[in-house]
Every structure is written in structure tokens, then in C-alpha cells.
Write a protein that holds these residues in place. Structure first.
Motif, PDB file in Angstrom:
ATOM      1  N   ALA A   1       0.678  -1.222   0.023  1.00  0.00           N
ATOM      2  CA  ALA A   1      -0.029   0.087   0.000  1.00  0.00           C
ATOM      3  C   ALA A   1       1.000   1.326   0.027  1.00  0.00           C
ATOM      4  CB  ALA A   1      -0.818  -0.091   1.106  1.00  0.00           C
ATOM      5  N   HIS A   2       2.072   1.152   0.768  1.00  0.00           N
ATOM      6  CA  HIS A   2       2.892   2.265   1.017  1.00  0.00           C
ATOM      7  C   HIS A   2       4.189   2.012   0.612  1.00  0.00           C
ATOM      8  CE1 HIS A   2      -0.372   2.267   4.102  1.00  0.00           C
ATOM      9  NE2 HIS A   2      -0.472   3.334   3.542  1.00  0.00           N
ATOM     10  N   SER A   3       5.064   2.791  -0.030  1.00  0.00           N
ATOM     11  CA  SER A   3       6.234   2.701  -0.372  1.00  0.00           C
ATOM     12  C   SER A   3       7.549   1.761   0.383  1.00  0.00           C
ATOM     13  CB  SER A   3       7.052   3.802  -0.988  1.00  0.00           C
ATOM     14  OG  SER A   3       7.030   5.063   0.020  1.00  0.00           O
ATOM     15  N   ALA A   4       7.258   1.983   1.712  1.00  0.00           N
ATOM     16  CA  ALA A   4       8.288   1.155   2.763  1.00  0.00           C
ATOM     17  C   ALA A   4       7.619  -0.242   2.973  1.00  0.00           C
ATOM     18  CB  ALA A   4       8.495   1.985   3.865  1.00  0.00           C
ATOM     19  N   ASP A   5       6.481  -0.384   2.561  1.00  0.00           N
ATOM     20  CA  ASP A   5       5.885  -1.783   3.319  1.00  0.00           C
ATOM     21  C   ASP A   5       6.626  -2.974   2.800  1.00  0.00           C
ATOM     22  OD1 ASP A   5       3.784  -0.628   4.762  1.00  0.00           O
ATOM     23  OD2 ASP A   5       2.556  -0.720   2.753  1.00  0.00           O
ATOM     24  N   PHE A   6       7.268  -3.034   1.631  1.00  0.00           N
ATOM     25  CA  PHE A   6       7.914  -4.221   1.227  1.00  0.00           C
ATOM     26  C   PHE A   6       9.198  -4.510   2.003  1.00  0.00           C
ATOM     27  CE2 PHE A   6      11.764  -3.140  -1.145  1.00  0.00           C
ATOM     28  CZ  PHE A   6      11.354  -1.764  -1.432  1.00  0.00           C
TER      29      PHE A   6
ATOM     30  N   GLY B   1       0.606   9.049   5.876  1.00  0.00           N
ATOM     31  CA  GLY B   1       0.385   8.154   6.995  1.00  0.00           C
ATOM     32  C   GLY B   1       1.699   7.731   7.675  1.00  0.00           C
ATOM     33  N   GLU B   2       2.815   7.451   6.805  1.00  0.00           N
ATOM     34  CA  GLU B   2       3.817   6.815   7.273  1.00  0.00           C
ATOM     35  C   GLU B   2       5.165   7.711   6.850  1.00  0.00           C
ATOM     36  OE1 GLU B   2       3.758   2.908   5.522  1.00  0.00           O
ATOM     37  OE2 GLU B   2       1.767   2.361   6.487  1.00  0.00           O
ATOM     38  N   SER B   3       5.066   8.875   7.065  1.00  0.00           N
ATOM     39  CA  SER B   3       6.323   9.674   6.772  1.00  0.00           C
ATOM     40  C   SER B   3       6.342  10.873   7.707  1.00  0.00           C
ATOM     41  CB  SER B   3       5.969  10.356   5.393  1.00  0.00           C
ATOM     42  OG  SER B   3       5.823   9.487   4.427  1.00  0.00           O
TER      43      SER B   3
ATOM     44  N   THR C   1       1.485  -9.596  -0.813  1.00  0.00           N
ATOM     45  CA  THR C   1       1.136  -8.421  -0.463  1.00  0.00           C
ATOM     46  C   THR C   1       0.530  -8.575   0.767  1.00  0.00           C
ATOM     47  OG1 THR C   1      -0.669  -6.606  -1.424  1.00  0.00           O
ATOM     48  CG2 THR C   1      -1.158  -9.013  -1.256  1.00  0.00           C
ATOM     49  N   HIS C   2      -0.109  -7.786   1.215  1.00  0.00           N
ATOM     50  CA  HIS C   2      -0.868  -7.487   2.883  1.00  0.00           C
ATOM     51  C   HIS C   2      -2.009  -8.387   2.782  1.00  0.00           C
ATOM     52  CE1 HIS C   2       1.029  -3.528   3.292  1.00  0.00           C
ATOM     53  NE2 HIS C   2       0.615  -3.374   2.108  1.00  0.00           N
ATOM     54  N   PRO C   3      -1.991  -9.029   4.221  1.00  0.00           N
ATOM     55  CA  PRO C   3      -3.265  -9.684   4.543  1.00  0.00           C
ATOM     56  C   PRO C   3      -4.421  -8.738   4.255  1.00  0.00           C
ATOM     57  CG  PRO C   3      -1.694  -9.623   6.426  1.00  0.00           C
ATOM     58  CD  PRO C   3      -1.121  -8.784   5.340  1.00  0.00           C
TER      59      PRO C   3
ATOM     60  N   PHE D   1      -5.459  -1.598  12.369  1.00  0.00           N
ATOM     61  CA  PHE D   1      -4.520  -0.451  12.575  1.00  0.00           C
ATOM     62  C   PHE D   1      -4.207   0.211  11.547  1.00  0.00           C
ATOM     63  CE2 PHE D   1      -3.536  -3.451  15.970  1.00  0.00           C
ATOM     64  CZ  PHE D   1      -3.933  -2.723  17.185  1.00  0.00           C
ATOM     65  N   ASN D   2      -4.693  -0.219  10.158  1.00  0.00           N
ATOM     66  CA  ASN D   2      -4.297   0.693   8.970  1.00  0.00           C
ATOM     67  C   ASN D   2      -5.314   0.627   7.819  1.00  0.00           C
ATOM     68  OD1 ASN D   2      -2.807   0.848   6.517  1.00  0.00           O
ATOM     69  ND2 ASN D   2      -1.264   1.458   7.740  1.00  0.00           N
ATOM     70  N   PRO D   3      -6.073   1.576   7.542  1.00  0.00           N
ATOM     71  CA  PRO D   3      -7.031   1.480   6.719  1.00  0.00           C
ATOM     72  C   PRO D   3      -6.549   1.061   5.284  1.00  0.00           C
ATOM     73  CG  PRO D   3      -6.275   3.976   6.971  1.00  0.00           C
ATOM     74  CD  PRO D   3      -5.466   3.047   7.890  1.00  0.00           C
ATOM     75  N   ASP D   4      -5.244   1.329   4.776  1.00  0.00           N
ATOM     76  CA  ASP D   4      -5.066   1.364   3.367  1.00  0.00           C
ATOM     77  C   ASP D   4      -4.354  -0.116   3.091  1.00  0.00           C
ATOM     78  OD1 ASP D   4      -5.430   3.832   3.091  1.00  0.00           O
ATOM     79  OD2 ASP D   4      -3.210   4.457   3.292  1.00  0.00           O
ATOM     80  N   HIS D   5      -3.901  -0.758   4.221  1.00  0.00           N
ATOM     81  CA  HIS D   5      -3.364  -2.072   3.922  1.00  0.00           C
ATOM     82  C   HIS D   5      -4.444  -3.413   3.212  1.00  0.00           C
ATOM     83  CE1 HIS D   5       0.258  -1.403   6.895  1.00  0.00           C
ATOM     84  NE2 HIS D   5       0.369  -0.694   5.598  1.00  0.00           N
ATOM     85  N   PRO D   6      -5.681  -3.329   4.063  1.00  0.00           N
ATOM     86  CA  PRO D   6      -6.801  -4.000   3.427  1.00  0.00           C
ATOM     87  C   PRO D   6      -7.157  -3.593   1.991  1.00  0.00           C
ATOM     88  CG  PRO D   6      -7.151  -3.618   5.489  1.00  0.00           C
ATOM     89  CD  PRO D   6      -6.121  -2.588   5.246  1.00  0.00           C
TER      90      PRO D   6
END
Ligand SMILES: [Zn+2]
Length: 238
Positions: free
Chosen positions: A11-16, A45-47, A114-116, A121-126
Motif C-alpha cells: 500500500a505504501h512505499s516502505a511496506d515491502f 500516514g507513514e512519513s 502483498t498484505h493480509p 490499525f491501518n485503513p490502506d493495507h486491506p
């Protein structure tokens, strides 16, 4: 993994980086090809650290996040592509689904990470999970001969979320990342805006290494990453 192609979608550039950089490095080190797609830069959200700088702008945060993620991907032998769809909230509309499906048809990955589908805690991952699952089905043509261009159905695995139990994540695969752990550390160090996660995920790799040792008896394993298969894998024999 010579001849194998891996696609990682976050979802976000650092997740991987936190969740799969070791698996990516192990894949490319043995001759596989890896492509990382970030649906957004996580600019909102992550910066957090980047926004502490006076006069900071969204464009500049995105620029920095792009550089960091491209560097991190290169550290583990992968190519990085950004969709720049925006985060918090991430919306993946029909055009972006088509773009992802087209990318899957072109790249024809053997394995997709990818994400589960759940993250309290995170609206973007699903949202990212749903987009990947949908694009994958559109790409694979539901396993039948179709009137549109398809690619063979890739394996689908979830990478480990921040709080696994609360995301319904149960590991079914450990990847031994001992020989490439330094590459993961290097990739993590590229993510300057989230320094606090570097130690956390280095420790997680040690814990998963312990679990992987227990399940195999292989004392040489020091660090591992956990994944959950979302579909059965098929083998010729057990
Ligand atoms: Zn994220």
C-alpha cells in the motif's frame, strides 16, 4: 530462483522493506527477477519524520520517499515502481486495478506477495490486498481459456503485518534470509523517515529465525521472514 519472477505489492512505499526485503533478496540472489509496486508513497500516514521539517510539502515528501524506496529495492536486487494513488485513504479505482492487472499480464509473476486482508490499525493495507486479489483474478482469467490476454495464475502469499495476531496472520512459510540479512538491513537503512522500525524488524527477523530453526532443526538459520499462503500450493509428491 533462476527464471522465477516475484511481484511485491505494498500500500505504501516502505511496506515491502519491513515485511519482505529478505525474501526479495533471497529470490534475486539466486537468479530470480523481482518487481516492487507501491500503490502510494505513504506520504501522509507513514512519513511523520519528514513532516517535522519546516516548510515541508507533499511533493517533496513523495520525492524523498520515491528515492528511498528505489534505493531500498536496488539493495535487494529489485526494480521499484510507484502508482502514486495517495494514502490515508488509499483508493484503488477501476483504472488503477486495470493498470495493476496489465502489469501482471506483462510481468507474469510466478509469485505475488502483498498484505493480509485484515488490519485493524491501518485503513490502506486491506485496500491494497483487495486490489491485488482482484487484479490477480483478472490477470489469470479465473483459470479458464478467456477472450482476453491472461497470464498463468501466480502463487499468492501475505507478508507479515505489524501485529500478526490481530490481522489474522498465521505463518505457513518461513523464508531463511540468513545469507541475505545484511541486504535487508541495508534496505531498511534507506527508509530514513521510519528509523524506529529498523530495529523492530531486525528483531522480528531473529525471532522468526528461531521459529524456523525449531520447525526444521536446522541450526544454521539465524534470520527468517514469515509468510502466509493464501492458496494451496501444488506438488507432484510429498
Ligand atoms: Zn503501510
Amino acid at each position: 530462483m533462476s527464471g522465477r519472477r516475484m511481484l511485491v505489492v505494498g500500500a505504501h512505499s516502505a511496506d515491502f522493506v519491513w515485511r519482505s526485503a529478505g525474501a526479495v533478496a533471497a529470490h534475486t540472489e539466486t537468479g530470480g527477477e523481482a518487481l516492487v509496486v507501491a500503490l502510494s508513497y505513504g506520504e501522509r500516514g507513514e512519513s511523520g519524520v519528514l513532516w517535522q521539517q519546516e516548510g515541508q510539502t507533499e511533493e517533496n515528501v513523495k520525492r524523498i520517499r520515491h528515492e528511498e524506496a528505489a534505493k531500498a529495492a536496488a539493495a535487494v536486487g529489485a526494480e521499484f515502481r510507484a502508482f502514486d494513488l495517495g494514502d490515508y485513504p488509499l483508493h484503488v479505482g477501476p483504472e488503477a486495478i486495470d493498470r495493476l492487472a496489465e502489469l501482471m499480464r506483462d510481468f507474469a509473476p510466478h509469485v505475488v506477495l502483498t498484505h493480509p486482508d485484515k488490519d485493524p490499525f491501518n485503513p490502506d493495507h486491506p485496500v491494497a490486498h483487495a486490489a491485488v486479489a482482484r487484479a490477480r483474478l483478472l490477470t489469470a482469467g479465473a483459470g479458464v481459456a478467456s477472450s482476453f490476454r491472461t497470464a498463468p495464475p501466480p502463487e499468492l502469499l501475505a507478508f507479515e503485518p505489524h501485529q500478526p495476531e490481530l490481522c489474522g496472520f498465521t505463518p505457513t512459510v518461513f523464508v531463511d534470509i540468513t545469507s541475505v540479512f545484511e541486504k535487508k538491513v541495508e534496505a531498511m537503512s534507506c527508509m530514513a523517515a521510519q528509523k524506529y522500525l529498523q530495529e523492530y524488524y531486525a528483531q522480528r527477523a531473529e525471532h522468526r529465525g528461531n521459529h524456523a530453526r525449531k520447525v526444521t532443526g536446522n541450526q544454521a538459520i539465524r534470520q527468517a521472514e514469515a509468510f502466509q499462503r493464501l492458496l494451496p500450493n501444488v506438488v507432484g509428491a510429498l
